[in-house]
Enzyme design. Structure first.
Site, PDB file in Angstrom:
ATOM      1  CG  MET A 125      -1.961  -1.070   1.207  1.00 49.33           C
ATOM      2  SD  MET A 125      -3.184  -0.758  -0.077  1.00 49.33           S
ATOM      3  CE  MET A 125      -4.136  -2.265   0.019  1.00 49.33           C
ATOM      4  CG  HIS A 155      10.666  -9.076   2.878  1.00 48.67           C
ATOM      5  ND1 HIS A 155       9.844  -7.984   2.776  1.00 48.67           N
ATOM      6  CD2 HIS A 155      10.681  -9.641   1.661  1.00 48.67           C
ATOM      7  CE1 HIS A 155       9.382  -7.902   1.544  1.00 48.67           C
ATOM      8  NE2 HIS A 155       9.877  -8.899   0.841  1.00 48.67           N
ATOM      9  CE  LYS A 159       6.561 -10.287   2.819  1.00 50.82           C
ATOM     10  NZ  LYS A 159       5.195  -9.838   2.839  1.00 50.82           N
TER      11      LYS A 159
END
Length: 177
Positions: A125, A155, A159
């Site tokens: 997002m 990551h 994750k």
């Protein structure tokens, strides 16, 4: 004021979204969802978020969790996301979906549901990632088929899916071009 329910309220994204929404006068948290076995079920959302109590308890029942909400915020796992999607369509509740590791079939179901209810869906997002998706497609198209592309990701240790939804979306952008 937008009334929201947050699915996965005790998860990393759920807590972050909840804390931000709690402080923003444009949003009101009216519900929260968690898996039945999660210790957050039955607790006040404020307690789950480490904030003041707000008089709304986390629920495991979708119907109770979304009662009176405009939008369901969904950053959980594929199976609950798809269950909530069906119920949201039935109840005419909009969704923001950031769940990753969805199958191609599940993504198609989300696209189809977007004809019935408002849905914002992305594996990432952030503004930066979404700009990256767009420019990756444009650059790949400009370079053409004479170039190879390699996507490498790293990551945090928490994750849960690999490759990530962001990496997959970047690959889709390259292939689309």
């Amino acid at each position: 004021m937008i009334k929201i329910t947050i699915s996965g309220i005790s998860g990393r994204m759920g807590k972050r979204i909840g804390a931000m929404a709690f402080k923003d006068k444009d949003f009101k948290i009216v519900g929260a969802l968690e898996a039945k076995e999660n210790p957050a079920v039955g607790k006040d959302i404020g307690e789950v978020l480490g904030l003041a109590n707000i008089g709304v308890k986390a629920a495991s029942d979708f119907t109770k969790g979304v009662s009176g909400c405009d939008v369901l915020i969904e950053f959980t796992y594929p199976d609950p996301t798809m269950e909530h999607l069906k119920a949201a369509c039935k109840g005419k509740v909009g969704m923001v979906i950031g769940t990753t590791a969805l199958s191609a079939q599940q993504i198609e179901e989300i696209k189809k549901a977007s004809e019935e209810i408002p849905i914002v869906f992305s594996p990432n997002m952030s503004i930066g990632a979404n700009l990256l998706f767009k420019i990756t497609e444009e650059i790949s198209g400009a370079l053409g088929k004479d170039y190879n592309v390699k996507i490498t990701e790293a990551h945090h240790k928490h994750k849960k899916d690999a490759p990530s939804g962001t990496a997959k979306r970047l690959g889709e952008a390259v292939m689309k071009a």
